[in-house]
Design a protein around this motif. Structure first.
Motif, PDB file in Angstrom:
ATOM      1  N   GLU A  50      73.443 108.143 -24.906  1.00  0.00           N
ATOM      2  CA  GLU A  50      73.855 109.452 -25.416  1.00  0.00           C
ATOM      3  C   GLU A  50      72.932 110.542 -24.865  1.00  0.00           C
ATOM      4  OE1 GLU A  50      76.263 112.015 -27.262  1.00  0.00           O
ATOM      5  OE2 GLU A  50      76.534 109.852 -27.433  1.00  0.00           O
ATOM      6  N   GLY A  51      73.520 111.563 -24.268  1.00  0.00           N
ATOM      7  CA  GLY A  51      72.750 112.688 -23.750  1.00  0.00           C
ATOM      8  C   GLY A  51      72.079 112.443 -22.411  1.00  0.00           C
ATOM      9  N   GLU A  52      72.243 111.255 -21.837  1.00  0.00           N
ATOM     10  CA  GLU A  52      71.594 110.923 -20.568  1.00  0.00           C
ATOM     11  C   GLU A  52      72.518 111.265 -19.406  1.00  0.00           C
ATOM     12  OE1 GLU A  52      68.767 107.375 -19.715  1.00  0.00           O
ATOM     13  OE2 GLU A  52      70.805 106.660 -19.396  1.00  0.00           O
ATOM     14  N   ASP A  53      71.939 111.770 -18.315  1.00  0.00           N
ATOM     15  CA  ASP A  53      72.742 112.068 -17.135  1.00  0.00           C
ATOM     16  C   ASP A  53      72.610 110.941 -16.108  1.00  0.00           C
ATOM     17  OD1 ASP A  53      70.289 112.429 -15.861  1.00  0.00           O
ATOM     18  OD2 ASP A  53      70.541 114.581 -15.571  1.00  0.00           O
ATOM     19  N   GLY A  54      73.321 111.072 -15.012  1.00  0.00           N
ATOM     20  CA  GLY A  54      73.323 110.038 -13.980  1.00  0.00           C
ATOM     21  C   GLY A  54      71.963 109.806 -13.349  1.00  0.00           C
ATOM     22  N   ASP A  55      71.184 110.878 -13.151  1.00  0.00           N
ATOM     23  CA  ASP A  55      69.859 110.716 -12.549  1.00  0.00           C
ATOM     24  C   ASP A  55      68.941 109.897 -13.451  1.00  0.00           C
ATOM     25  OD1 ASP A  55      70.609 112.201 -10.318  1.00  0.00           O
ATOM     26  OD2 ASP A  55      69.847 114.077 -11.151  1.00  0.00           O
ATOM     27  N   ALA A  56      68.971 110.172 -14.747  1.00  0.00           N
ATOM     28  CA  ALA A  56      68.127 109.430 -15.693  1.00  0.00           C
ATOM     29  C   ALA A  56      68.577 107.976 -15.786  1.00  0.00           C
ATOM     30  CB  ALA A  56      68.167 110.099 -17.067  1.00  0.00           C
ATOM     31  N   THR A  57      69.887 107.755 -15.769  1.00  0.00           N
ATOM     32  CA  THR A  57      70.406 106.389 -15.826  1.00  0.00           C
ATOM     33  C   THR A  57      69.985 105.610 -14.585  1.00  0.00           C
ATOM     34  OG1 THR A  57      72.277 107.043 -17.195  1.00  0.00           O
ATOM     35  CG2 THR A  57      72.510 104.998 -15.954  1.00  0.00           C
ATOM     36  N   ARG A  58      70.099 106.214 -13.419  1.00  0.00           N
ATOM     37  CA  ARG A  58      69.699 105.557 -12.169  1.00  0.00           C
ATOM     38  C   ARG A  58      68.208 105.216 -12.200  1.00  0.00           C
ATOM     39  NH1 ARG A  58      67.583 106.460  -7.161  1.00  0.00           N
ATOM     40  NH2 ARG A  58      68.692 105.615  -5.362  1.00  0.00           N
ATOM     41  N   THR A  75      68.914  98.097  -1.316  1.00  0.00           N
ATOM     42  CA  THR A  75      69.517  99.392  -0.995  1.00  0.00           C
ATOM     43  C   THR A  75      69.539 100.257  -2.246  1.00  0.00           C
ATOM     44  OG1 THR A  75      70.979  98.330   0.618  1.00  0.00           O
ATOM     45  CG2 THR A  75      71.580 100.554  -0.102  1.00  0.00           C
ATOM     46  N   ALA A  76      69.098 101.490  -2.106  1.00  0.00           N
ATOM     47  CA  ALA A  76      69.191 102.476  -3.189  1.00  0.00           C
ATOM     48  C   ALA A  76      69.608 103.786  -2.533  1.00  0.00           C
ATOM     49  CB  ALA A  76      67.859 102.611  -3.910  1.00  0.00           C
ATOM     50  N   GLU A  77      70.908 103.914  -2.304  1.00  0.00           N
ATOM     51  CA  GLU A  77      71.449 105.095  -1.626  1.00  0.00           C
ATOM     52  C   GLU A  77      72.356 105.843  -2.577  1.00  0.00           C
ATOM     53  OE1 GLU A  77      73.389 103.592   1.855  1.00  0.00           O
ATOM     54  OE2 GLU A  77      71.493 103.133   2.854  1.00  0.00           O
ATOM     55  N   GLY A  78      71.929 107.023  -2.982  1.00  0.00           N
ATOM     56  CA  GLY A  78      72.726 107.808  -3.917  1.00  0.00           C
ATOM     57  C   GLY A  78      72.946 107.050  -5.212  1.00  0.00           C
ATOM     58  N   LEU A  97      75.339  97.807  -8.113  1.00  0.00           N
ATOM     59  CA  LEU A  97      75.484  98.753  -9.217  1.00  0.00           C
ATOM     60  C   LEU A  97      75.980 100.085  -8.676  1.00  0.00           C
ATOM     61  CD1 LEU A  97      72.001  97.900 -10.683  1.00  0.00           C
ATOM     62  CD2 LEU A  97      74.182  97.140 -11.626  1.00  0.00           C
ATOM     63  N   HIS A  98      76.864 100.709  -9.432  1.00  0.00           N
ATOM     64  CA  HIS A  98      77.347 102.033  -9.073  1.00  0.00           C
ATOM     65  C   HIS A  98      77.257 102.925 -10.302  1.00  0.00           C
ATOM     66  CE1 HIS A  98      80.823 104.958  -8.435  1.00  0.00           C
ATOM     67  NE2 HIS A  98      79.843 105.368  -7.676  1.00  0.00           N
ATOM     68  N   LEU A 103      82.716 108.749 -15.197  1.00  0.00           N
ATOM     69  CA  LEU A 103      83.046 107.929 -16.362  1.00  0.00           C
ATOM     70  C   LEU A 103      81.846 107.678 -17.280  1.00  0.00           C
ATOM     71  CD1 LEU A 103      85.395 105.273 -14.716  1.00  0.00           C
ATOM     72  CD2 LEU A 103      86.021 107.364 -15.961  1.00  0.00           C
ATOM     73  N   ARG A 104      80.650 108.097 -16.821  1.00  0.00           N
ATOM     74  CA  ARG A 104      79.409 107.925 -17.582  1.00  0.00           C
ATOM     75  C   ARG A 104      79.109 106.452 -17.884  1.00  0.00           C
ATOM     76  NH1 ARG A 104      76.574 111.565 -19.488  1.00  0.00           N
ATOM     77  NH2 ARG A 104      76.137 110.538 -21.462  1.00  0.00           N
ATOM     78  N   VAL A 105      79.308 105.609 -16.845  1.00  0.00           N
ATOM     79  CA  VAL A 105      79.013 104.185 -16.948  1.00  0.00           C
ATOM     80  C   VAL A 105      78.381 103.711 -15.644  1.00  0.00           C
ATOM     81  CG1 VAL A 105      80.897 103.682 -18.577  1.00  0.00           C
ATOM     82  CG2 VAL A 105      81.280 103.408 -16.102  1.00  0.00           C
ATOM     83  N   VAL A 106      77.735 102.561 -15.723  1.00  0.00           N
ATOM     84  CA  VAL A 106      77.259 101.862 -14.532  1.00  0.00           C
ATOM     85  C   VAL A 106      78.222 100.708 -14.300  1.00  0.00           C
ATOM     86  CG1 VAL A 106      75.379 100.563 -13.474  1.00  0.00           C
ATOM     87  CG2 VAL A 106      74.860 102.471 -15.023  1.00  0.00           C
ATOM     88  N   GLU A 107      78.932 100.756 -13.175  1.00  0.00           N
ATOM     89  CA  GLU A 107      79.799  99.650 -12.791  1.00  0.00           C
ATOM     90  C   GLU A 107      78.921  98.566 -12.175  1.00  0.00           C
ATOM     91  OE1 GLU A 107      82.848  99.524 -13.593  1.00  0.00           O
ATOM     92  OE2 GLU A 107      83.623 101.562 -13.661  1.00  0.00           O
ATOM     93  N   VAL A 108      79.209  97.304 -12.478  1.00  0.00           N
ATOM     94  CA  VAL A 108      78.365  96.194 -12.018  1.00  0.00           C
ATOM     95  C   VAL A 108      79.205  95.138 -11.311  1.00  0.00           C
ATOM     96  CG1 VAL A 108      76.621  96.534 -13.795  1.00  0.00           C
ATOM     97  CG2 VAL A 108      78.520  95.016 -14.249  1.00  0.00           C
ATOM     98  N   HIS A 109      78.577  94.503 -10.329  1.00  0.00           N
ATOM     99  CA  HIS A 109      79.172  93.369  -9.624  1.00  0.00           C
ATOM    100  C   HIS A 109      78.016  92.439  -9.297  1.00  0.00           C
ATOM    101  CE1 HIS A 109      80.815  91.035  -6.257  1.00  0.00           C
ATOM    102  NE2 HIS A 109      81.975  91.218  -6.870  1.00  0.00           N
ATOM    103  N   SER A 110      78.044  91.247  -9.863  1.00  0.00           N
ATOM    104  CA  SER A 110      76.990  90.264  -9.622  1.00  0.00           C
ATOM    105  C   SER A 110      77.649  88.993  -9.096  1.00  0.00           C
ATOM    106  CB  SER A 110      76.235  89.977 -10.928  1.00  0.00           C
ATOM    107  OG  SER A 110      75.139  89.126 -10.697  1.00  0.00           O
ATOM    108  N   ALA A 111      77.148  88.473  -7.968  1.00  0.00           N
ATOM    109  CA  ALA A 111      77.784  87.322  -7.333  1.00  0.00           C
ATOM    110  C   ALA A 111      76.755  86.393  -6.710  1.00  0.00           C
ATOM    111  CB  ALA A 111      78.754  87.795  -6.259  1.00  0.00           C
TER     112      ALA A 111
END
Length: 136
Positions: A50-58, A75-78, A97-98, A103-111
């Motif tokens: 709550e109240g967090e932006d994309g930069d803080a989440t990253r 890799t940590a690009e954008g 991770l994206h 959408l204010r979420v982190v999309e994940v793919h782990s394989a």
């Protein structure tokens, strides 16, 4: 030699976001992905606090993953991150991770790189990340 075999080959052509900000589709039972419609692979994305932006989440993602003893940010690009996470046994898995600001979420793919089953390891990794994000 054994260590190199367990590492597998980095799936360079399969990594990254596709058109529309999508990860590659899951094709084996050793994946977990927030963008999959198949319940065998589906995990929920990680919501921003709550109240967090994309930069803080990253930044928080990088902090949490930085505390994992066998993880390495490749890799940590954008808003895209690729992490190699070595299992206790020595297998290397790929975590993507994206930070989806819209959408204010982190999309994940782990394989897993090797094998056809992961015994739930990738799903557990995503849940460990989710818990770390809540408590960071």
């Amino acid at each position: 030699m054994l260590r190199r075999l367990l590492r597998g080959r980095r799936p360079v052509d399969e990594l990254g976001l596709r058109e529309g900000g999508r990860f590659r589709p899951c094709s084996r039972d050793n994946h977990a992905c927030s963008q999959s419609d198949d319940p065998r692979y589906r995990v929920e994305p990680i919501a921003f606090l709550e109240g967090e932006d994309g930069d803080a989440t990253r930044a928080r993602l990088l902090d949490v993953i930085g505390r994992w003893p066998r993880a390495r940010v490749v890799t940590a690009e954008g808003d895209y991150l690729h992490v190699e996470d070595r299992t206790f046994v020595g297998f290397v898995d790929d975590l993507e991770l994206h930070v989806n600001r819209e959408l204010r979420v982190v999309e994940v793919h782990s394989a897993s790189r090797l094998g056809h089953s992961d015994l739930g390891c990738n799903r557990k990794r995503v849940e460990r990340l989710r818990e770390g994000m809540r408590s960071a």
